[in-house]
Design a protein around this motif. Structure first.
Motif, PDB file in Angstrom:
ATOM      1  N   GLN A   1       0.822  -1.214   0.000  1.00  0.00           N
ATOM      2  CA  GLN A   1       0.000   0.000   0.000  1.00  0.00           C
ATOM      3  C   GLN A   1       0.857   1.265   0.000  1.00  0.00           C
ATOM      4  O   GLN A   1       2.010   1.224   0.383  1.00  0.00           O
ATOM      5  CB  GLN A   1      -0.890   0.020   1.247  1.00  0.00           C
ATOM      6  N   ASP A   2       0.252   2.363  -0.383  1.00  0.00           N
ATOM      7  CA  ASP A   2       0.882   3.679  -0.245  1.00  0.00           C
ATOM      8  C   ASP A   2       2.192   3.796  -1.012  1.00  0.00           C
ATOM      9  O   ASP A   2       3.214   4.185  -0.457  1.00  0.00           O
ATOM     10  CB  ASP A   2       1.179   3.982   1.236  1.00  0.00           C
ATOM     11  N   SER A   3       2.196   3.464  -2.267  1.00  0.00           N
ATOM     12  CA  SER A   3       3.433   3.607  -3.036  1.00  0.00           C
ATOM     13  C   SER A   3       3.581   5.054  -3.476  1.00  0.00           C
ATOM     14  O   SER A   3       2.729   5.900  -3.249  1.00  0.00           O
ATOM     15  CB  SER A   3       3.404   2.700  -4.255  1.00  0.00           C
TER      16      SER A   3
ATOM     17  N   GLU B   1       3.379   6.142  -6.384  1.00  0.00           N
ATOM     18  CA  GLU B   1       2.433   6.516  -7.456  1.00  0.00           C
ATOM     19  C   GLU B   1       1.027   6.775  -6.906  1.00  0.00           C
ATOM     20  O   GLU B   1       0.068   6.820  -7.646  1.00  0.00           O
ATOM     21  CB  GLU B   1       2.334   5.404  -8.500  1.00  0.00           C
ATOM     22  N   GLY B   2       0.903   6.897  -5.622  1.00  0.00           N
ATOM     23  CA  GLY B   2      -0.400   7.104  -5.005  1.00  0.00           C
ATOM     24  C   GLY B   2      -1.034   8.415  -5.434  1.00  0.00           C
ATOM     25  O   GLY B   2      -0.428   9.222  -6.130  1.00  0.00           O
ATOM     26  N   PRO B   3      -2.284   8.603  -5.050  1.00  0.00           N
ATOM     27  CA  PRO B   3      -2.984   9.827  -5.442  1.00  0.00           C
ATOM     28  C   PRO B   3      -2.343  11.061  -4.813  1.00  0.00           C
ATOM     29  O   PRO B   3      -1.663  10.974  -3.807  1.00  0.00           O
ATOM     30  CB  PRO B   3      -4.401   9.623  -4.901  1.00  0.00           C
TER      31      PRO B   3
ATOM     32  N   TRP C   1      -2.933  13.605  -2.626  1.00  0.00           N
ATOM     33  CA  TRP C   1      -3.963  13.840  -1.618  1.00  0.00           C
ATOM     34  C   TRP C   1      -4.246  15.320  -1.417  1.00  0.00           C
ATOM     35  O   TRP C   1      -5.363  15.707  -1.071  1.00  0.00           O
ATOM     36  CB  TRP C   1      -3.580  13.178  -0.289  1.00  0.00           C
TER      37      TRP C   1
ATOM     38  N   ASP D   1      -5.084  -2.919  -4.792  1.00  0.00           N
ATOM     39  CA  ASP D   1      -4.739  -1.502  -4.919  1.00  0.00           C
ATOM     40  C   ASP D   1      -3.280  -1.289  -4.543  1.00  0.00           C
ATOM     41  O   ASP D   1      -2.918  -1.318  -3.368  1.00  0.00           O
ATOM     42  CB  ASP D   1      -5.682  -0.724  -3.990  1.00  0.00           C
TER      43      ASP D   1
ATOM     44  N   THR E   1      -1.488   1.424  -5.033  1.00  0.00           N
ATOM     45  CA  THR E   1      -1.057   2.809  -4.862  1.00  0.00           C
ATOM     46  C   THR E   1      -1.845   3.575  -3.803  1.00  0.00           C
ATOM     47  O   THR E   1      -1.700   4.789  -3.687  1.00  0.00           O
ATOM     48  CB  THR E   1      -1.197   3.563  -6.199  1.00  0.00           C
ATOM     49  N   GLY E   2      -2.638   2.861  -3.025  1.00  0.00           N
ATOM     50  CA  GLY E   2      -3.359   3.564  -1.956  1.00  0.00           C
ATOM     51  C   GLY E   2      -4.476   4.452  -2.456  1.00  0.00           C
ATOM     52  O   GLY E   2      -4.803   5.470  -1.847  1.00  0.00           O
ATOM     53  N   ARG E   3      -5.100   4.047  -3.581  1.00  0.00           N
ATOM     54  CA  ARG E   3      -6.145   4.859  -4.198  1.00  0.00           C
ATOM     55  C   ARG E   3      -7.550   4.433  -3.735  1.00  0.00           C
ATOM     56  O   ARG E   3      -8.535   5.103  -4.020  1.00  0.00           O
ATOM     57  CB  ARG E   3      -6.026   4.664  -5.714  1.00  0.00           C
TER      58      ARG E   3
ATOM     59  N   ALA F   1      -5.054   5.230   2.838  1.00  0.00           N
ATOM     60  CA  ALA F   1      -3.713   5.819   2.922  1.00  0.00           C
ATOM     61  C   ALA F   1      -3.651   6.782   4.103  1.00  0.00           C
ATOM     62  O   ALA F   1      -4.652   7.413   4.474  1.00  0.00           O
ATOM     63  CB  ALA F   1      -3.404   6.560   1.619  1.00  0.00           C
TER      64      ALA F   1
END
Lengths: 492, 492
Positions: free
Chosen positions: A96-98, A100-102, A104, B318, B320-322, B345
Motif C-alpha cells: 500500500q501507499d506507493s 504513485e499514489g494519489p 492527496w 490496490d 497505490t493507496g487509491r 492511505a
C-alpha cells in the motif's frame, strides 16, 4: 498427525486468564492454518504438565473450543481439530501507499486538521500531580453498580435494545429518565419529541452548528471559551465574533448586531467558572426575542454544584423555545461513554435527528439502556452526591494551598465546579510553564487554547481537582508555586 | 413521622426484579421529596407483608439504599431516610414552544430531512414473515459469549479503556485485532496508522464523502445503490452521477469524464448481489490511476460468503493507496453496535481522524474493547461460521420456494449473501405490494428507494433471509406469490 505440545504457547503478559490464553493460542493457530483439520490435540494431562497449569484449565479450554467448533471430541481417543473449524482465507497481500499514489492535497476537498486543544499527555494517569480537567476519577466512579446496570442491559430481555438498528429513534426508556430525572434538576420540562440523544456534548454542539450556521450566517461565542466549540464554529465558515466575558459571564449588550446564533455556557462559564446572574439572563433572552436570534446553551457541568444550588438553566427561563440546551453525561459519569443530549423546540430536533441519521444513525443501544438503568435505580444521584462531597473537600484543600502559596485565583465558581481559573504573574508564559512542570510530575492546563488565537493570551491557566486526590494537592501546588517563582526570577 | 407502607408501590410490569422495583420506588419518592430526611421507614417485616414479597427482598433493598445514602440504619430502631439523601432541586418549570417562538424556517441554515429509505415497521419483529435485510437474528447471535466479553471489558483492569476520553485515538487492542483477524480475510495488509474506527459503515461513508466532496467535485455512484449513500452524497452538493450497474456490477467504461470519487460495492453489489469480476476490477483501478480519481469501496457483507470463497477486496489489488475501504460489524455482529472502520492511505486517515474528533470524538471505549475480546477469543469466526451454515440452509429453502412459485430472481449472489434481488411482473408497483403484504404479516423491501428517484422504478424488490426462520419461508413465499398474482389480475 498430532499437534506437539511444544507448538502451544501462552501469552502470560496479556492480562487474560490462563484458560483464555490457552483458547486463544489454539484458535489462533487453527485460524492461521498452523493446526489443520483432523490433527490430534495433546491430551489434557500432557498439555497441562507441559505448560505448568492445572489440568482442569486445559479441559475447560478444550470444552469451550469444542463448543465453538474449533475442536471435536472423539470419546476416549481425545480431541481433534474439527473438520469444519473456522479458517482465515489466504490471499497475496497488496503493498500500500506507493509513490504513485494519489495526490492527496488535490483529492481532499475539505481539509480537516486537529484543533488547538488543551494539551494532555495520553499517559496523564501516571503523573503524580494531575490538575487536569474533565476526566473520570476511578475512585469516585460507582464501577460496581455501573457494571450491574450494563450487565442487566446485556440480558435476554433487553436483546432487542442491544442489537437493533434504531435508525433515527432513541431508546424510549432513556428518554423517559432524562425527562423525569435530569431535566427537572435544571428546571426544564420537555416532551420526548423535544429531545435528541447525541455522542456527547461535542457532537451535540457540532449538530447545532451544522443546522444553524453556514457561510452567510453570523455567530457569537464567548472569549475565552471551550476550544472544541471554536473548532466546530470555524469549520462552519460562518462570520464568527468572539465576545469577551467579564465577571458576570457573557455581556448581552456586547453582542454584535445581526447575529444569528449565540453560544453560551451561562451556568458555569467555561473556563472562567462565572455564573451569569438572573438579570443578565433575562436581558439576553429579551434581546434574542427582539432581534430573532437563537441561543445554544452548553450546560456541561451543572451536577457539580455543591456550594450553592445550581441556578436553573437558561432554557428554564425560555418561554418561546429560542434556547437549544446541550447536556452531557461526560462529567457525571465518564467521558469515554460519549453520550449527551439536546433539548430544543420540535422543528429544530426534527432537523437534528435527520442529520444524525445521515452522519451516524444513533448512539449504541447498549449504552443508552445502561444509562437508563443507572438513572432508574437511583445510582446516578448517589454518584453525584459522592462526587460533590469529595470535590468539596478537595476544593477546600486546594483553596488553602493556593492561598498559602499566594497564587492568584481569577475566578472561583460560586457553585463549586471542578476547577479554578488562575492567572500567573505578568510576563509568565503558562504554555512554557506547563511544559516545565511536566518534568516535575505536575500537569496544569495552560490557558492559550481557550482564547482567540490572535490574542496570544498565555498568562492564564486552569487548575482542576477532578482527577487528583486530596493528599497530593498541597505538594502539587507547592511545586507549581516554585515553578512560577522561578519563571518570574528568570524574567526579571 | 413515619413513612406509611401504603405509600410504597411496586411497578410489577417494569421487567425489574422485586428488589429493584422496591429500591426504585423508595429512591424515587426520596428524590421527589415525598419521603423527607429523618422519616422512619416501615419495618422490613411490615413492608414485606404489605407488598406480599419475601422479607429478605425488603432487607436487601434497604441495605442497597443504605449503601447509596438514601437511607440510614439506626441499630435496632430501624431504617430512616438519610439526612444527606439525594434530592432533586425544584424549580418552576417553563412552558416551551409558544407561538412567539423563533421562525425556524429562517433560523435553519442547513435543512436536513430524513432520506427516502427502505420502509421497515419499527415493530417488524412481531410480523410472522419478515423478509427484511440487515437486522440481527437473536437466534444466530452468540449472546452468551458477547455478554462474557462485555463483562470482561467492564472489569477493573479495563476501567481506563471504559471511562477515558480517547480524543482522536482508537483502542489499540481493537485496531490490532482488525489488522490481524479481519483484514487478512479481505487480502488487505495495513498498518495501525491506516485505520480509523467509525460509528458503523454509514458514518464511514459519510466521513469519506465529507473529506473528498464539495460543490465543485464530481462523484459517481452505482444505480441502484444503498439509499443511505445517496442521502450522504446529495447532502455534499457535489455533481452526482448515478451509473447503471449490469450483470457484472459497475462498468468502469460507463463512468463519466472528470470524476473525482467513485463509490462502489464491488464484492457484493448492493442491492443486486452481483460480484464484480477480476478483469473489471483491474480495469477500474487502471482507469482510477490514469485519471487520478479515488475509489470508496463499501465492503459491507463479505462475511456472508458460504457458497464460494469471498473474492478479495478491491483494496487488496490496490497498489497505490487509491482505494478507501469501508468495513462494518453491523452484519457480522449487530447493527445496534454502531461500529465500523476505514482502511486507507495515511494522509486520508489523518484528515478523517481530525474530522471525527470535531464531530463526535470517538466510538465508545467499552464497545471497542468488547469487540476486541470477541475477536481475540475466536468467537467472531465461530459466529460467522454458524451464521453461514444457517444462511445456506435458509437460502436453499428460499430458492426452492421461489422456483415452485415461479417468481423471478434477477440476481443471486454467487457467494451467498443474505438476500435475493427480485423483479415483479411488468406493471406491478412493489411499494404498493409491500403495503398490502404487511396486512398478510409478510414484510418485503420494495426496490424504489435503491434507484435514482427520477426513475420511479417500482418493479424490483429485495427478499432477505437474515431474519426469518427456515420453517416460515415456504408459507411467506406462498403469500407473496398470491399477492403478486392478485396484483397482476387487477392490472389486466
Amino acid at each position: 498427525m498430532s499437534v506437539p505440545v511444544e507448538s502451544i504457547f501462552l501469552d502470560r503478559d496479556s492480562g487474560r486468564t490462563l484458560q483464555q490464553q490457552l483458547q486463544k493460542a489454539i484458535s489462533d493457530a487453527i485460524l492461521a492454518g498452523r493446526f489443520v483439520p483432523g490433527e490430534r490435540m495433546p491430551s489434557t494431562r500432557n498439555l497441562a504438565r507441559h505448560l505448568g497449569v492445572a489440568r482442569i484449565t486445559v479441559a475447560l479450554a478444550y470444552t469451550e473450543l469444542v463448543a465453538n467448533d474449533y475442536l471435536t471430541a472423539r470419546g476416549r481417543s481425545g480431541y481433534y481439530v474439527s473438520p469444519s473449524a473456522p479458517r482465515l482465507p489466504s490471499f497475496e497481500p497488496a503493498v500500500q501507499d506507493s509513490a504513485e499514489g494519489p495526490d492527496w492535497s488535490r483529492a481532499i476537498a475539505n481539509s480537516c486538521s486537529a484543533p488547538l486543544a488543551v494539551y494532555r499527555p495520553p499517559d496523564w494517569r501516571s503523573y503524580r500531580f494531575p490538575f487536569i480537567y474533565g476526566q473520570c476519577d476511578p475512585k469516585l466512579f460507582d464501577h460496581g453498580n455501573w457494571r450491574q446496570c450494563a450487565l442487566q442491559a446485556l440480558g435476554r430481555t433487553d436483546i432487542e435494545s442491544l442489537t437493533t438498528d434504531y435508525y433515527e429513534r432513541d431508546d424510549p426508556v432513556l428518554v423517559e429518565f432524562i425527562l423525569r430525572k435530569i431535566l427537572p434538576r435544571r428546571g426544564i420540562v420537555a416532551r420526548p419529541e423535544q429531545i435528541l440523544l447525541t455522542m456527547g456534548a461535542q457532537n451535540a454542539l457540532w449538530t447545532a452548528a451544522q443546522i444553524l450556521l453556514s457561510s452567510d450566517r453570523k455567530a457569537a461565542m464567548e472569549n475565552p471559551c471551550y476550544p472544541g466549540l471554536r473548532d466546530i464554529l470555524l469549520k462552519t465558515r460562518c462570520d464568527l465574533v468572539p465576545v469577551d466575558v467579564d465577571g458576570q459571564g457573557l455581556p448581552p449588550e456586547a453582542l454584535p448586531q445581526g447575529v444569528d446564533v449565540v453560544f453560551t455556557t451561562a451556568s458555569d462559564q467555561c473556563p472562567t467558572n462565572v455564573t451569569m446572574p438572573l438579570a443578565r439572563r433575562k436581558a439576553l433572552l429579551e434581546r434574542a426575542a427582539r432581534e430573532g436570534f437563537v441561543i445554544v446553551e452548553d450546560d456541561y457541568e451543572f451536577e457539580m454544584s455543591f456550594l450553592d444550588a445550581p441556578s436553573p438553566a437558561l432554557k428554564s427561563l425560555d418561554q418561546t423555545g429560542r434556547v437549544i440546551h446541550v447536556g452531557s453525561f461526560s462529567k457525571s459519569l465518564f467521558p469515554g461513554l460519549r453520550l449527551g443530549y439536546i433539548v430544543a423546540a420540535e422543528p429544530f430536533i426534527r432537523h437534528a435527528r435527520a442529520l444524525r441519521g445521515t452522519v451516524l444513525r444513533h448512539p449504541p443501544g447498549h449504552i443508552q439502556r445502561t444509562v437508563a438503568y443507572f438513572l432508574s435505580l437511583g445510582h446516578f444521584e448517589t454518584q453525584i452526591a459522592r462526587m460533590n462531597r469529595r470535590y468539596r473537600k478537595r476544593r477546600a484543600i486546594m483553596e488553602q494551598a493556593l492561598q498559602e502559596q499566594e497564587l492568584e485565583i481569577v475566578n472561583r465558581s460560586a457553585l463549586g465546579g471542578s476547577s479554578f481559573w488562575m492567572r500567573a504573574p505578568e510576563g509568565v508564559d503558562t504554555s512554557e510553564l506547563a511544559r516545565r512542570l511536566r518534568e516535575e510530575q505536575v500537569l496544569i492546563e495552560p490557558g492559550e487554547a481557550f482564547f482567540s488565537p490572535e490574542q496570544g493570551e498565555r498568562r492564564h491557566f486552569r487548575l482542576a481537582y477532578s482527577s487528583i486526590s486530596s493528599s497530593r494537592i498541597p505538594e502539587g501546588i507547592e511545586r507549581l508555586a516554585r515553578a512560577l517563582r522561578a519563571a518570574e526570577v528568570k524574567r526579571s
